[in-house]
Design a protein around this motif. Structure first.
Motif, PDB file in Angstrom:
ATOM      1  N   ASN A  51      31.925  -1.717  79.868  1.00 29.29           N
ATOM      2  CA  ASN A  51      33.129  -2.101  80.614  1.00 29.29           C
ATOM      3  C   ASN A  51      33.714  -3.446  80.201  1.00 29.29           C
ATOM      4  N   LEU A  52      32.869  -4.405  79.861  1.00 33.60           N
ATOM      5  CA  LEU A  52      33.350  -5.764  79.585  1.00 33.60           C
ATOM      6  C   LEU A  52      33.539  -6.072  78.108  1.00 33.60           C
ATOM      7  N   VAL A  53      32.891  -5.295  77.230  1.00 28.26           N
ATOM      8  CA  VAL A  53      32.972  -5.590  75.798  1.00 28.26           C
ATOM      9  C   VAL A  53      33.584  -4.432  75.015  1.00 28.26           C
ATOM     10  N   ILE A  54      32.992  -3.265  75.117  1.00 28.70           N
ATOM     11  CA  ILE A  54      33.410  -2.125  74.294  1.00 28.70           C
ATOM     12  C   ILE A  54      34.834  -1.682  74.626  1.00 28.70           C
ATOM     13  N   ARG A  55      35.131  -1.457  75.899  1.00 21.56           N
ATOM     14  CA  ARG A  55      36.481  -0.986  76.259  1.00 21.56           C
ATOM     15  C   ARG A  55      37.565  -1.994  75.864  1.00 21.56           C
ATOM     16  N   TRP A  66      36.254   3.629  64.004  1.00 21.82           N
ATOM     17  CA  TRP A  66      36.534   2.371  63.314  1.00 21.82           C
ATOM     18  C   TRP A  66      36.237   1.189  64.233  1.00 21.82           C
ATOM     19  N   ARG A  67      36.638   1.283  65.485  1.00 20.78           N
ATOM     20  CA  ARG A  67      36.428   0.172  66.418  1.00 20.78           C
ATOM     21  C   ARG A  67      34.954  -0.030  66.762  1.00 20.78           C
ATOM     22  N   TYR A  68      34.213   1.047  66.935  1.00 18.83           N
ATOM     23  CA  TYR A  68      32.772   0.892  67.163  1.00 18.83           C
ATOM     24  C   TYR A  68      32.119   0.213  65.946  1.00 18.83           C
ATOM     25  N   GLY A  69      32.485   0.665  64.767  1.00 19.29           N
ATOM     26  CA  GLY A  69      31.939   0.069  63.553  1.00 19.29           C
ATOM     27  C   GLY A  69      32.317  -1.394  63.404  1.00 19.29           C
ATOM     28  N   MET A  70      33.556  -1.723  63.729  1.00 18.31           N
ATOM     29  CA  MET A  70      34.003  -3.110  63.628  1.00 18.31           C
ATOM     30  C   MET A  70      33.325  -3.972  64.692  1.00 18.31           C
ATOM     31  N   THR A  71      33.085  -3.429  65.869  1.00 19.91           N
ATOM     32  CA  THR A  71      32.361  -4.174  66.902  1.00 19.91           C
ATOM     33  C   THR A  71      30.961  -4.508  66.403  1.00 19.91           C
ATOM     34  N   TYR A  72      30.296  -3.547  65.785  1.00 18.46           N
ATOM     35  CA  TYR A  72      28.979  -3.768  65.192  1.00 18.46           C
ATOM     36  C   TYR A  72      29.054  -4.870  64.129  1.00 18.46           C
ATOM     37  N   THR A  73      30.020  -4.763  63.247  1.00 15.98           N
ATOM     38  CA  THR A  73      30.194  -5.735  62.165  1.00 15.98           C
ATOM     39  C   THR A  73      30.469  -7.131  62.707  1.00 15.98           C
ATOM     40  N   LEU A 155      41.926  -9.930  67.460  1.00 11.91           N
ATOM     41  CA  LEU A 155      41.983  -9.592  68.887  1.00 11.91           C
ATOM     42  C   LEU A 155      40.658  -8.993  69.357  1.00 11.91           C
ATOM     43  N   MET A 156      40.071  -8.138  68.539  1.00 14.18           N
ATOM     44  CA  MET A 156      38.781  -7.547  68.882  1.00 14.18           C
ATOM     45  C   MET A 156      37.705  -8.627  68.998  1.00 14.18           C
ATOM     46  N   ALA A 157      37.693  -9.557  68.050  1.00 11.10           N
ATOM     47  CA  ALA A 157      36.690 -10.627  68.061  1.00 11.10           C
ATOM     48  C   ALA A 157      36.785 -11.423  69.362  1.00 11.10           C
ATOM     49  N   HIS A 158      37.999 -11.766  69.753  1.00  2.49           N
ATOM     50  CA  HIS A 158      38.175 -12.526  70.994  1.00  2.49           C
ATOM     51  C   HIS A 158      37.821 -11.694  72.228  1.00  2.49           C
ATOM     52  N   ALA A 159      38.118 -10.398  72.205  1.00  2.00           N
ATOM     53  CA  ALA A 159      37.764  -9.522  73.326  1.00  2.00           C
ATOM     54  C   ALA A 159      36.245  -9.424  73.472  1.00  2.00           C
ATOM     55  N   ILE A 160      35.541  -9.315  72.358  1.00  2.00           N
ATOM     56  CA  ILE A 160      34.078  -9.249  72.392  1.00  2.00           C
ATOM     57  C   ILE A 160      33.514 -10.536  72.985  1.00  2.00           C
ATOM     58  N   LEU A 161      33.988 -11.672  72.504  1.00  2.00           N
ATOM     59  CA  LEU A 161      33.493 -12.969  73.000  1.00  2.00           C
ATOM     60  C   LEU A 161      33.805 -13.155  74.470  1.00  2.00           C
ATOM     61  N   SER A 162      35.001 -12.789  74.875  1.00  2.00           N
ATOM     62  CA  SER A 162      35.399 -12.922  76.276  1.00  2.00           C
ATOM     63  C   SER A 162      34.532 -12.037  77.181  1.00  2.00           C
ATOM     64  N   GLY A 163      34.294 -10.801  76.737  1.00  2.00           N
ATOM     65  CA  GLY A 163      33.466  -9.886  77.510  1.00  2.00           C
ATOM     66  C   GLY A 163      32.040 -10.381  77.641  1.00  2.00           C
TER      67      GLY A 163
END
Length: 170
Positions: A51-55, A66-73, A155-163
């Motif tokens: 809920n806080l990171v992946i979504r 692609w997004r799951y893979g980039m989140t992993y990376t 944007l993904m990097a910042h969303a991951i950090l924020s979550g």
């Protein structure tokens, strides 16, 4: 009858959250042989990570390989950036390198980024034209596609950090 229960895991820092996220994203294989990353169902804090990171990192494209893979990376890249360090990195430390991490993991092959755009045409607009495309001429579609992916990865990097920051107790 008393049944032993496992302690509820906590995330005491962004770095601990990145470690948890990186270890919770696993490579799986579909029946057709295609590989993809997924969040393990049995991982600690599964629902919170979902809920806080992946979504938020998926930005409305859930599920998306692609997004799951980039989140992993990105999780692994942030961990590499922060080590070795004598002191734990803060949210601000990670945010300071988010652009560099995104640049390193943005694809720079025209065919790849154009295929990435074609995979979801909703990706074809910039959220921040001034930052990412103002100095790019309109006659180089490949360069515009690279810049668009750079914006999305940032944007993904910042969303991951924020979550992950939301999971760290104040």
């Amino acid at each position: 009858m008393n049944t032993p229960t496992a302690p509820i895991p906590t995330v005491h820092s962004i770095e601990a959250g990145l470690t948890l996220l990186a270890s919770s994203l696993v490579l799986a294989t579909r029946t057709d042989g295609a590989s993809y990353y997924m969040l393990r169902e049995d991982c600690p804090l599964h629902d919170d990570l979902q809920n806080l990171v992946i979504r938020p990192a998926h930005n409305g494209e859930l599920p998306n390989d692609w997004r799951y893979g980039m989140t992993y990376t990105l999780a692994h890249a942030f961990l590499e950036y922060s080590e070795p360090s004598p002191e734990a990195w803060t949210l601000e430390d990670f945010q300071d390198v988010a652009g560099d991490v995104a640049e390193l993991h943005t694809d720079h092959a025209y065919s790849s980024v154009l295929a990435w755009l074609a995979d979801n045409v909703n990706r074809c607009h910039f959220d921040d034209v001034e930052t990412y495309a103002s100095d790019c001429s309109g006659d180089d579609l490949g360069q515009l596609a690279i810049r668009r992916q750079l914006e999305e990865v940032t944007l993904m990097a910042h969303a991951i950090l924020s979550g992950l920051d939301a999971l760290v107790p104040a």
